[in-house]
Structures are given as structure tokens and as C-alpha cells.
Design a protein around this motif. Structure first.
Motif, PDB file in Angstrom:
ATOM      1  N   PHE A  67      -6.146   7.974 -15.209  1.00 44.53           N
ATOM      2  CA  PHE A  67      -4.685   7.326 -14.824  1.00 44.53           C
ATOM      3  C   PHE A  67      -4.380   7.252 -13.400  1.00 44.53           C
ATOM      4  O   PHE A  67      -3.073   6.925 -13.029  1.00 44.53           O
ATOM      5  CB  PHE A  67      -3.800   8.260 -15.617  1.00 44.53           C
ATOM      6  CG  PHE A  67      -3.719   9.913 -15.221  1.00 44.53           C
ATOM      7  CD1 PHE A  67      -3.447  10.191 -14.064  1.00 44.53           C
ATOM      8  CD2 PHE A  67      -4.268  10.471 -16.371  1.00 44.53           C
ATOM      9  CE1 PHE A  67      -3.665  11.760 -13.750  1.00 44.53           C
ATOM     10  CE2 PHE A  67      -4.443  11.980 -15.814  1.00 44.53           C
ATOM     11  CZ  PHE A  67      -4.076  12.428 -14.599  1.00 44.53           C
ATOM     12  N   HIS A  68      -5.356   7.231 -12.693  1.00 41.29           N
ATOM     13  CA  HIS A  68      -5.138   7.384 -11.226  1.00 41.29           C
ATOM     14  C   HIS A  68      -5.744   6.477 -10.501  1.00 41.29           C
ATOM     15  O   HIS A  68      -6.865   6.034 -10.909  1.00 41.29           O
ATOM     16  CB  HIS A  68      -5.341   9.003 -10.640  1.00 41.29           C
ATOM     17  CG  HIS A  68      -4.993   9.184  -9.156  1.00 41.29           C
ATOM     18  ND1 HIS A  68      -5.864   8.980  -8.320  1.00 41.29           N
ATOM     19  CD2 HIS A  68      -3.860   9.534  -8.813  1.00 41.29           C
ATOM     20  CE1 HIS A  68      -5.233   9.480  -7.172  1.00 41.29           C
ATOM     21  NE2 HIS A  68      -3.767   9.738  -7.269  1.00 41.29           N
ATOM     22  N   VAL A  69      -5.441   5.787  -9.367  1.00 40.85           N
ATOM     23  CA  VAL A  69      -6.430   5.083  -8.298  1.00 40.85           C
ATOM     24  C   VAL A  69      -7.956   5.543  -8.371  1.00 40.85           C
ATOM     25  O   VAL A  69      -8.894   4.932  -8.490  1.00 40.85           O
ATOM     26  CB  VAL A  69      -5.872   4.885  -7.015  1.00 40.85           C
ATOM     27  CG1 VAL A  69      -6.621   4.306  -6.052  1.00 40.85           C
ATOM     28  CG2 VAL A  69      -4.376   4.057  -6.910  1.00 40.85           C
TER      29      VAL A  69
ATOM     30  N   GLY B  97      -6.727   6.608   0.606  1.00 40.24           N
ATOM     31  CA  GLY B  97      -6.013   5.509   0.024  1.00 40.24           C
ATOM     32  C   GLY B  97      -4.661   6.025  -0.614  1.00 40.24           C
ATOM     33  O   GLY B  97      -4.433   7.051  -0.568  1.00 40.24           O
ATOM     34  N   MET B  98      -3.919   4.940  -1.334  1.00 42.01           N
ATOM     35  CA  MET B  98      -2.914   5.397  -2.129  1.00 42.01           C
ATOM     36  C   MET B  98      -2.594   4.535  -3.084  1.00 42.01           C
ATOM     37  O   MET B  98      -3.254   3.369  -3.389  1.00 42.01           O
ATOM     38  CB  MET B  98      -1.778   5.749  -1.046  1.00 42.01           C
ATOM     39  CG  MET B  98      -1.364   4.348  -0.235  1.00 42.01           C
ATOM     40  SD  MET B  98      -0.575   4.536   1.409  1.00 42.01           S
ATOM     41  CE  MET B  98       1.014   5.483   0.669  1.00 42.01           C
TER      42      MET B  98
ATOM     43  N   GLN C 242      -8.023   2.031   2.011  1.00 40.02           N
ATOM     44  CA  GLN C 242      -7.829   1.443   3.273  1.00 40.02           C
ATOM     45  C   GLN C 242      -8.732   1.858   4.508  1.00 40.02           C
ATOM     46  O   GLN C 242      -8.850   1.327   5.365  1.00 40.02           O
ATOM     47  CB  GLN C 242      -6.503   1.673   3.595  1.00 40.02           C
ATOM     48  CG  GLN C 242      -5.933   2.948   3.599  1.00 40.02           C
ATOM     49  CD  GLN C 242      -4.360   3.195   3.393  1.00 40.02           C
ATOM     50  OE1 GLN C 242      -3.686   2.003   2.609  1.00 40.02           O
ATOM     51  NE2 GLN C 242      -3.612   3.804   3.713  1.00 40.02           N
ATOM     52  N   VAL C 243      -9.318   3.115   4.309  1.00 40.10           N
ATOM     53  CA  VAL C 243      -9.840   3.909   5.358  1.00 40.10           C
ATOM     54  C   VAL C 243     -11.202   4.698   4.662  1.00 40.10           C
ATOM     55  O   VAL C 243     -10.727   5.172   3.708  1.00 40.10           O
ATOM     56  CB  VAL C 243      -9.010   4.770   6.237  1.00 40.10           C
ATOM     57  CG1 VAL C 243      -9.786   5.487   7.321  1.00 40.10           C
ATOM     58  CG2 VAL C 243      -7.807   3.974   6.850  1.00 40.10           C
TER      59      VAL C 243
ATOM     60  N   PHE D 252       2.746  -2.516   5.866  1.00 38.49           N
ATOM     61  CA  PHE D 252       3.401  -1.446   4.900  1.00 38.49           C
ATOM     62  C   PHE D 252       3.470  -0.074   5.372  1.00 38.49           C
ATOM     63  O   PHE D 252       2.506   0.300   6.053  1.00 38.49           O
ATOM     64  CB  PHE D 252       2.476  -1.299   3.405  1.00 38.49           C
ATOM     65  CG  PHE D 252       2.960  -0.438   2.493  1.00 38.49           C
ATOM     66  CD1 PHE D 252       4.180  -0.199   2.044  1.00 38.49           C
ATOM     67  CD2 PHE D 252       2.048   0.676   2.325  1.00 38.49           C
ATOM     68  CE1 PHE D 252       4.732   0.815   1.021  1.00 38.49           C
ATOM     69  CE2 PHE D 252       2.659   1.823   1.506  1.00 38.49           C
ATOM     70  CZ  PHE D 252       3.754   1.760   0.746  1.00 38.49           C
ATOM     71  N   ARG D 253       4.660   0.575   5.358  1.00 36.71           N
ATOM     72  CA  ARG D 253       4.836   1.735   5.869  1.00 36.71           C
ATOM     73  C   ARG D 253       4.332   2.840   4.816  1.00 36.71           C
ATOM     74  O   ARG D 253       4.995   3.113   3.619  1.00 36.71           O
ATOM     75  CB  ARG D 253       6.246   2.029   6.172  1.00 36.71           C
ATOM     76  CG  ARG D 253       7.077   1.038   7.104  1.00 36.71           C
ATOM     77  CD  ARG D 253       8.583   1.302   7.155  1.00 36.71           C
ATOM     78  NE  ARG D 253       9.420   0.217   7.459  1.00 36.71           N
ATOM     79  CZ  ARG D 253       9.655  -0.424   8.651  1.00 36.71           C
ATOM     80  NH1 ARG D 253       9.140   0.346   9.626  1.00 36.71           N
ATOM     81  NH2 ARG D 253      10.269  -1.340   8.846  1.00 36.71           N
ATOM     82  N   THR D 254       3.330   3.538   5.305  1.00 38.78           N
ATOM     83  CA  THR D 254       2.615   4.207   4.175  1.00 38.78           C
ATOM     84  C   THR D 254       3.358   5.569   3.877  1.00 38.78           C
ATOM     85  O   THR D 254       3.134   6.250   2.826  1.00 38.78           O
ATOM     86  CB  THR D 254       1.261   4.739   4.484  1.00 38.78           C
ATOM     87  OG1 THR D 254       1.412   5.676   5.699  1.00 38.78           O
ATOM     88  CG2 THR D 254       0.275   3.429   4.929  1.00 38.78           C
ATOM     89  N   GLY D 255       4.335   6.102   5.075  1.00 41.09           N
ATOM     90  CA  GLY D 255       4.835   7.150   4.733  1.00 41.09           C
ATOM     91  C   GLY D 255       4.141   8.393   5.135  1.00 41.09           C
ATOM     92  O   GLY D 255       4.531   9.628   5.244  1.00 41.09           O
TER      93      GLY D 255
END
Length: 504
Positions: A212-214, A307-308, A314-315, A383-386
Motif C-alpha cells: 500500500f506504499h511507494v 523518496g516520498m 528522487q535521490v 515541489f516543496r517537499t517539507g
């Protein structure tokens, strides 16, 4: 050209489709032919329901090969897949169903009663379970109903920007948001990771992550599917079971907790990992002690990445080249990552700032939240990842924490990760979490929660005295608490919101 993600996977299935795609812990064997035919049957079932072209299919089921096949069937039929954490209960499921308005909901048999009640009340037209088709049981089983359909299906044509999935963020602050991921977001990221992590012809993935997750769905599963690689598909992580399968696999992906538990297995050594090619860690920070001890025991250096939900990966630390403990590595090819100050000026090396990202992997926005979407993107499209972090002089990124976890005490900014790294190096400390709690004088008081090794005793005064000798006084915790363990979500992330409630 069809941009449907399933079409990309299918084009990379092995020539011999009778070979194994998934093998389970209880000896079941699913060939690539099985996956193709079963996903066709399910896609035909879904297509026969008269759904809208962008219909959402919400799924909360236990991990199984059939669950992965349902995901493939959904995107193959052109619909939008909405995975839901198996730990969610009625109030949470109610929110997601009301917000996403899925036309189809699939749940576990034991939850059918209450899930169906919520779904039908919210206007969902079709509710199924995903249990095995047993003789005489056909009431709500998607598998049973799909048996009657043809085992061929023409994959629906999709444009790159068409939505493939919605992933709801964890929602530790405010309402949970649905990140809309396109076919191109997912396919571009899978292709980049295939090259970056050097997927090879004979790779076998040991899959122990949830679906259920990336991490489990879009990184692990996509990697194997795109490479035509067999998966040993376990229902959950079990360290002893993983040890039994390691000699038969080449790639393993896990959260830091998995590696901590593997290190508790006496048989974990270089011989046990002799056939392994790659260990990947993500979804939460990997402690430097775990990173170093794993290398010492196995001869393998864990590859940590970042990632998120909104960006997938992304890295990543490099496959060839130095993998630096305590960092998440270098931006992936085609992905722009920057660290900036409050005024959006670029930070210098080793200067802490906000992490922003831009690239084909970045989601198209939050479901039905245009204002929130606009707020999270900069004028030039980042995109501001937070997340808060810093690049070192070699260009490796380190995550310092979430911007919402930033502690402002007496007007000074304190980044929890910095203090946690000092505490974690103290003898006898397993791990720590640093939070801010309300304080009448300082606004917030720095507070530490520490987990100790069995038999070790440390005092609050002793920890504070040690920290005072090493860091600025305003960063030193006002209080130190000791706990048996830190609260975590299913992906191993420490739930600091829970700690803040406990110790406020």
C-alpha cells in the motif's frame, strides 16, 4: 504510443512466460502467463462494470500475489488505483472513501461488513473482497467473479499525464492529502531506477514490504516487473524467514527496522549474503551504526535512497561509487533537487535549508485540493517537499528532518536530527527522537526520548551533561525521557506527533 504503465511492464516480460514471476512462502508459483491472464480477467470484470474513464478503485487488502495482480488489472483497464493501509480503521476508511469517491472498493473478507456499509453510504457502486474462489462462495469474491471472464484484454490507451494512482499522505498534521500520480510519473521513475541500480538479467527480488506504499508497490514491485525478474513474495517481513531466502535472491529492499532485526540474527554474515547483489534502505532514516555494522557483518554496503508519496524516488546513493552513511545520496538522472533558504536563495554546501524537487517523477497535484497544490509549488515549478536537509561538498544530500519538526526555542532554530545524531553515538543508546513541546518561557522546549540497550542505565542529568559538552546550550534538551521503544508507522517512520502528545 500507449503510455499505460502496464504496457511498459508487459513489453519487458521475459520471452519464456512460463517462467516464475512470483513464488510465495507456502510454495505457490505464479508464472508471467498467470499474471497476464489473471490481470486480463480482472480487467475485463472491471471494464464490464460501466465505470467512468477515471474511476478510482480503492483497495484495502492483505498482501498477496492476487493483490499485486489486481493493481496491474486496474491500471491495465485504465482506472486509478487507490491503495489503503491495512491498519486503517472505520473513521479513516470513511474519510478516504468520501474524499476519493471510488466506484469500486475491494477489501479483506473479515472487513467486508463494515467497509461495505461505509462504501455504499458514500455512494460506491461495487464492493468486493479479494479472497480465494472457494467452491460455493461467490457472493463478494472478486477472484471468483473474474473466473468467468476472458483471459485476454487489450490494455487501455493512456496519455503520459493521465492519472494512474492516488496515494494518501500519512496525515500526521491536518487532513490527509491524495497525491495524484500519473502513468508518466511512475514509468519514468521505474526506468531511471532500473538503470541507476543496475538491475540485471538473473536478478531475484526478495519482496517483504507492504503493497500500500511507494516503497513496496512503486519501487520494489515495479523494479522486478520492469526487469522481468522473479519475486519471492512474502506476506510480511520476518527476519528468520528472510535469512532462509537470502541464498536464493540477489536484491532486497527494506526499511531501517528490517536491517536492525536482521542484525539480531546470528547467521547474518558474508556467507549468508554471498549471492546478494544489492540491499536498499528507505522510507525512514538509517542509523549510521546500523549502516556500519551491516557492512562489517555482511561485506555489503546498504544503498540508502530518498523518496516520498508525491515524488516517488528522487535521490539515491550510487550503485557504483561511494555510498555514504548518513546521506541519501545524489539526485537521480533527470531529477533536479535544490536546498534553499527562506527567501528561496540557494544554500551553500553544508548549509541547512528546505529541499525542493522538480522532474518527471513529481506528481500532478493533490486530489481536489487546487489551492493546496498551488501552495506547495514554487513559481518556477519546484515541489516543496517539507523536508529539511543539506548538500555536502561532494553533492550528497542528508535529510535533517521535516520542516514541521523544526523546533523554535527562545528564537533559535533547532533541527532534531542534529541532536539525535549526538545522542545516538552515546554508549548504550539504541536510538532517540527529539521533539519540541510547549514551554511558557521559550515557546518550545527541546525534549529527547531515548531507547537504551537491555541492561544499560543512563540518567537524564548524565545525558544533558554530555550534550552540554558538545553542542550549543540552546540545543540541549530541557527534559530527557526513556522509553522501551519509539512509536512507528507501518513503514518504520518514528511518529513524532505521537511523542509530542505523550510528553507535552
Amino acid at each position: 504510443m500507449n503510455a499505460n504503465l502496464y504496457a511498459l511492464f508487459a513489453s519487458h516480460f521475459p520471452e519464456d512466460k512460463s517462467s516464475c514471476c512470483m513464488e510465495t512462502h507456502d510454495g505457490r508459483y505464479y508464472s508471467w502467463d498467470d499474471v497476464e491472464r489473471a490481470s486480463a480477467k480482472m480487467a475485463n470484470l472491471l471494464a464490464g462494470l460501466g465505470l467512468q474513464p477515471d474511476a478510482r478503485v480503492a483497495v484495502q487488502v492483505e498482501k498477496s500475489p492476487e493483490a499485486l495482480i489486481l493493481y496491474l488489472a486496474t491500471i491495465r483497464a485504465g482506472y486509478v488505483y487507490l491503495p489503503l493501509n491495512t491498519a486503517y480503521r472505520a473513521s479513516e476508511i470513511s474519510y478516504f472513501i468520501e474524499d476519493a469517491e471510488p466506484e469500486v472498493v475491494v477489501c479483506s473478507p473479515q472487513n467486508f461488513g463494515w467497509v461495505a456499509q461505509i462504501a455504499f453510504k458514500a455512494g460506491t457502486k461495487h464492493v468486493y473482497t479479494l479472497d480465494a474462489p472457494l467452491e460455493g462462495r461467490n457472493s463478494g469474491s472478486l477472484l471468483n467473479r473474474a473466473m468467468a471472464y476472458a483471459d485476454t484484454f487489450r490494455t487501455v490507451h493512456k496519455e503520459p499525464e493521465d492519472m494512474a494512482a492516488i496515494l494518501y499522505t500519512s496525515g500526521t498534521t491536518g487532513r490527509s492529502k491524495g497525491a495524484m500520480l500519473t502513468h508518466d510519473n511512475l514509468s519514468s521513475n521505474a526506468l531511471v531506477l532500473k538503470e541507476a541500480w543496475h538491475w540485471q538479467k538473473n536478478d531475484v527480488l526478495l519482496h517483504t514490504l507492504p503493497l500500500f506504499h511507494v516503497h513496496g508497490l512503486f519501487v520494489a514491485s515495479h523494479g522486478a516487473l520492469l526487469n522481468g525478474s522473479k519475486m519471492i513474495f512474502l506476506p510480511k517481513f520476518d527476519a528468520a524467514q528472510v535469512m532462509r531466502y537470502l541464498p536464493r535472491t540477489t536484491v532486497f529492499m527494506g526499511v531501517p527496522t528490517y536491517y536492525v532485526r536482521l542484525l539480531q540474527e546470528p547467521g547474518l554474515d558474508q556467507d549468508a549474503c554471498a549471492g546478494m547483489r544489492l540491499f536498499v534502505s528507505g522510507s525512514a532514516p538509517l542509523l549510521l551504526d546500523t549502516f556500519s555494522e551491516f557492512t562489517r557483518r555482511t561485506g555489503h554496503t546498504i544503498l540508502e535512497r530518498y523518496g516520498m508519496s508525491e515524488t516517488t524516488m528522487q535521490v539515491s546513493n550510487p550503485y557504483t561509487g561511494k555510498r555514504k552513511g548518513g546521506t541519501v545520496g545524489l539526485p537521480l538522472p533527470g531529477v533536479d533537487v535544490r536546498v534553499v533558504k527562506a527567501d528561496n536563495a540557494a544554500c551553500a554546501a553544508d548549509e541547512i535549508g528546505d529541499i525542493q524537487v522538480k522532474g518527471p517523477n513529481v506528481f500532478k497535484g493533490y486530489w481536489r485540493m487546487p489551492e493546496k497544490t498551488a501552495e506547495e509549488f514554487t513559481a518556477d515549478g519546484y515541489f516543496r517537499t517539507g523536508d529539511v536537509g543539506r548538500f555536502d561538498t561532494d553533492g550528497y544530500l542528508s535529510i535533517v528532518g521535516r520542516s514541521k519538526d523544526l523546533i523554535i526555542t527562545g528564537g533559535y532554530n533547532v533541527y532534531p536530527k542534529e541532536i539525535e545524531s549526538f545522542i545516538d553515538e552515546m554508549p548504550g543508546v539504541v536510538e532517540s527522537a527529539v521533539i519540541g513541546v510547549p514551554h511558557a518561557e521559550f515557546g518550545e522546549a527541546v525534549t529527547a526520548v531515548i531507547v537504551l540497550k537491555p541492561g544499560v542505565q543512563l540518567s537524564e542529568a548524565g545525558v544533558i551533561a554530555t550534550l552540554k559538552a558538545g553542542i550549543a546550550n540552546f540545543k540541549v534538551p530541557k527534559r530527557v525521557h526513556f522509553a522501551e521503544e519509539l512509536p512507528r508507522n507501518t513503514m518504520g517512520k518514528v511518529q513524532k506527533n505521537v511523542l509530542r502528545e505523550l510528553y507535552q
